[in-house]
Design a protein around this motif. Structure first.
Motif, PDB file in Angstrom:
ATOM      1  N   ASP A 153      54.557 133.776  46.868  1.00 37.57           N
ATOM      2  CA  ASP A 153      54.606 134.057  45.434  1.00 37.57           C
ATOM      3  C   ASP A 153      54.893 132.798  44.630  1.00 37.57           C
ATOM      4  N   LEU A 154      55.669 131.899  45.200  1.00 33.80           N
ATOM      5  CA  LEU A 154      55.896 130.608  44.557  1.00 33.80           C
ATOM      6  C   LEU A 154      54.566 129.892  44.349  1.00 33.80           C
ATOM      7  N   TYR A 155      53.726 129.911  45.351  1.00 37.11           N
ATOM      8  CA  TYR A 155      52.404 129.300  45.269  1.00 37.11           C
ATOM      9  C   TYR A 155      51.612 129.888  44.088  1.00 37.11           C
ATOM     10  N   LYS A 156      51.611 131.214  43.984  1.00 37.34           N
ATOM     11  CA  LYS A 156      50.889 131.882  42.895  1.00 37.34           C
ATOM     12  C   LYS A 156      51.478 131.511  41.533  1.00 37.34           C
ATOM     13  N   ALA A 157      52.818 131.475  41.454  1.00 34.68           N
ATOM     14  CA  ALA A 157      53.478 131.177  40.176  1.00 34.68           C
ATOM     15  C   ALA A 157      53.134 129.770  39.704  1.00 34.68           C
ATOM     16  N   LEU A 158      53.130 128.809  40.603  1.00 30.23           N
ATOM     17  CA  LEU A 158      52.764 127.444  40.226  1.00 30.23           C
ATOM     18  C   LEU A 158      51.323 127.378  39.738  1.00 30.23           C
ATOM     19  N   GLN A 159      50.448 128.116  40.385  1.00 31.64           N
ATOM     20  CA  GLN A 159      49.063 128.164  39.941  1.00 31.64           C
ATOM     21  C   GLN A 159      48.938 128.805  38.566  1.00 31.64           C
ATOM     22  N   GLU A 160      49.736 129.832  38.313  1.00 32.65           N
ATOM     23  CA  GLU A 160      49.705 130.499  37.016  1.00 32.65           C
ATOM     24  C   GLU A 160      50.230 129.584  35.912  1.00 32.65           C
ATOM     25  N   ILE A 161      51.307 128.869  36.191  1.00 30.91           N
ATOM     26  CA  ILE A 161      51.839 127.908  35.213  1.00 30.91           C
ATOM     27  C   ILE A 161      50.784 126.857  34.892  1.00 30.91           C
ATOM     28  N   GLU A 162      50.120 126.377  35.926  1.00 32.77           N
ATOM     29  CA  GLU A 162      49.048 125.395  35.733  1.00 32.77           C
ATOM     30  C   GLU A 162      47.914 125.989  34.903  1.00 32.77           C
ATOM     31  N   ARG A 163      47.582 127.233  35.163  1.00 33.85           N
ATOM     32  CA  ARG A 163      46.445 127.874  34.492  1.00 33.85           C
ATOM     33  C   ARG A 163      46.672 128.056  32.995  1.00 33.85           C
ATOM     34  N   VAL A 164      47.846 128.529  32.612  1.00 35.17           N
ATOM     35  CA  VAL A 164      48.066 128.868  31.198  1.00 35.17           C
ATOM     36  C   VAL A 164      48.488 127.668  30.355  1.00 35.17           C
ATOM     37  N   GLY A 165      48.827 126.557  30.990  1.00 35.44           N
ATOM     38  CA  GLY A 165      49.224 125.371  30.238  1.00 35.44           C
ATOM     39  C   GLY A 165      48.040 124.444  29.986  1.00 35.44           C
ATOM     40  N   LYS A 166      47.851 124.058  28.748  1.00 34.49           N
ATOM     41  CA  LYS A 166      46.726 123.163  28.453  1.00 34.49           C
ATOM     42  C   LYS A 166      47.163 121.715  28.334  1.00 34.49           C
ATOM     43  N   ASN A 167      48.442 121.491  28.136  1.00 35.82           N
ATOM     44  CA  ASN A 167      48.930 120.117  28.028  1.00 35.82           C
ATOM     45  C   ASN A 167      50.054 119.869  29.027  1.00 35.82           C
ATOM     46  N   HIS A 168      51.274 120.174  28.635  1.00 36.42           N
ATOM     47  CA  HIS A 168      52.439 119.797  29.427  1.00 36.42           C
ATOM     48  C   HIS A 168      53.020 120.986  30.188  1.00 36.42           C
ATOM     49  N   LYS A 169      53.524 120.682  31.389  1.00 40.77           N
ATOM     50  CA  LYS A 169      54.230 121.671  32.209  1.00 40.77           C
ATOM     51  C   LYS A 169      55.485 121.030  32.784  1.00 40.77           C
ATOM     52  N   TYR A 170      56.525 121.848  32.935  1.00 39.74           N
ATOM     53  CA  TYR A 170      57.794 121.339  33.486  1.00 39.74           C
ATOM     54  C   TYR A 170      58.492 122.463  34.238  1.00 39.74           C
ATOM     55  N   VAL A 171      58.941 122.179  35.476  1.00 41.32           N
ATOM     56  CA  VAL A 171      59.713 123.149  36.241  1.00 41.32           C
ATOM     57  C   VAL A 171      61.004 122.496  36.730  1.00 41.32           C
ATOM     58  N   LEU A 172      62.058 123.292  36.750  1.00 45.44           N
ATOM     59  CA  LEU A 172      63.367 122.864  37.251  1.00 45.44           C
ATOM     60  C   LEU A 172      63.673 123.693  38.490  1.00 45.44           C
ATOM     61  N   VAL A 173      63.937 123.015  39.617  1.00 44.15           N
ATOM     62  CA  VAL A 173      64.159 123.715  40.880  1.00 44.15           C
ATOM     63  C   VAL A 173      65.367 123.143  41.608  1.00 44.15           C
ATOM     64  N   GLU A 174      65.977 123.962  42.444  1.00 46.85           N
ATOM     65  CA  GLU A 174      67.092 123.529  43.290  1.00 46.85           C
ATOM     66  C   GLU A 174      66.555 122.738  44.477  1.00 46.85           C
ATOM     67  N   SER A 175      67.314 121.709  44.855  1.00 48.50           N
ATOM     68  CA  SER A 175      66.915 120.905  45.996  1.00 48.50           C
ATOM     69  C   SER A 175      68.156 120.347  46.677  1.00 48.50           C
ATOM     70  N   TYR A 176      67.954 119.647  47.779  1.00 52.69           N
ATOM     71  CA  TYR A 176      69.078 119.008  48.474  1.00 52.69           C
ATOM     72  C   TYR A 176      68.583 117.750  49.180  1.00 52.69           C
ATOM     73  N   ARG A 177      69.473 116.750  49.250  1.00 54.93           N
ATOM     74  CA  ARG A 177      69.119 115.458  49.853  1.00 54.93           C
ATOM     75  C   ARG A 177      69.857 115.181  51.143  1.00 54.93           C
ATOM     76  N   ASN A 178      70.832 115.999  51.468  1.00 54.04           N
ATOM     77  CA  ASN A 178      71.622 115.799  52.674  1.00 54.04           C
ATOM     78  C   ASN A 178      72.227 117.141  53.086  1.00 54.04           C
ATOM     79  N   GLU A 179      72.899 117.149  54.218  1.00 53.12           N
ATOM     80  CA  GLU A 179      73.428 118.406  54.733  1.00 53.12           C
ATOM     81  C   GLU A 179      74.548 118.980  53.870  1.00 53.12           C
ATOM     82  N   GLN A 180      75.352 118.104  53.251  1.00 51.22           N
ATOM     83  CA  GLN A 180      76.417 118.619  52.386  1.00 51.22           C
ATOM     84  C   GLN A 180      75.838 119.379  51.201  1.00 51.22           C
ATOM     85  N   GLU A 181      74.829 118.815  50.566  1.00 48.93           N
ATOM     86  CA  GLU A 181      74.203 119.494  49.439  1.00 48.93           C
ATOM     87  C   GLU A 181      73.489 120.768  49.887  1.00 48.93           C
TER      88      GLU A 181
END
Length: 220
Positions: A153-181
């Motif tokens: 569903d994430l894949y579909k949502a990213l495609q939908e965001i791309e589809r409806v945006g004609k100029n700029h798009k921005y997403v904020l997501v959780e991530s981690y760089r090490n085991e503590q995070e």
């Protein structure tokens, strides 16, 4: 795609007791309640989500930064995918009164308790099937929403965001760089179905054909 920072400082200012989430509460029960995205999630006890999500003006600086960065102007259209109570969209209307805003969220409760000034522009819906025509918006944003979706569903949502945006798009997501995070994120999260390292996120963006900007928040 560009890694930008609009929300990181706001996120870093919030204090979190990671261990309390897993030692003092039944984490599985809390997560099950949170995933209903109802009153408990938004305005119930902190163990279930926000612990009372009320307008306090915190998103104004984010709206101002986005308006400046993307060169938004009166008459432009913004869509927030996973808008919640619409506080960020409201701030856009404060920065540019003539801007047009739309918001969509899976939470009926969130929409019903949205900021009154913009409630008419919000609707209940799913990120995987946005009810808008191609290239409808000058800016499409999605903040801490995509992690609630399974990878297909994430894949579909990213495609939908791309589809409806004609100029700029921005997403904020959780991530981690090490085991503590990674551990902190696992302790803190209630509704996450997918979360990745920055490298994995960027691979996923490319696979889905997403061309917009992105920001990562970490649980340090």
């Amino acid at each position: 795609m560009t890694n930008v920072n609009f929300v990181t400082q706001l996120h870093s200012n919030t204090k979190r007791d990671y261990l309390k989430r897993v030692t003092e509460y039944d984490k599985a029960e809390c997560a099950a309640i949170a995933k209903k995205f109802g009153q408990d999630y938004w305005d119930g006890d902190r163990r279930y989500g926000y612990g009372g999500y009320r307008y306090d003006g915190r998103w104004l600086s984010v709206a101002e930064a986005m308006v400046k960065y993307y060169g938004l102007k009166p008459g432009d259209k913004i869509l927030d995918v996973g808008c919640g109570k619409g506080y960020l969209l409201y701030e856009f209307t404060r920065v540019i009164p003539q801007i047009q805003v739309c918001g969509i969220d899976i939470s009926q409760y969130g929409i019903e308790h949205a900021k009154e000034e913009i409630k008419p522009f919000l609707q209940v819906g799913n990120a995987t099937d946005l009810p808008y025509a191609d290239q409808s918006f000058d800016l499409v944003i999605s903040l801490t929403t995509l992690h609630n979706l399974y990878n297909y569903d994430l894949y579909k949502a990213l495609q939908e965001i791309e589809r409806v945006g004609k100029n700029h798009k921005y997403v904020l997501v959780e991530s981690y760089r090490n085991e503590q995070e990674r551990v902190n994120l696992l302790y803190w999260q209630l509704t996450c179905e997918t979360f990745y390292t920055p490298q994995e996120w960027e691979w996923f963006f490319q696979q889905a054909g997403y061309s917009g900007d992105y920001e990562y928040i970490y649980f340090e």
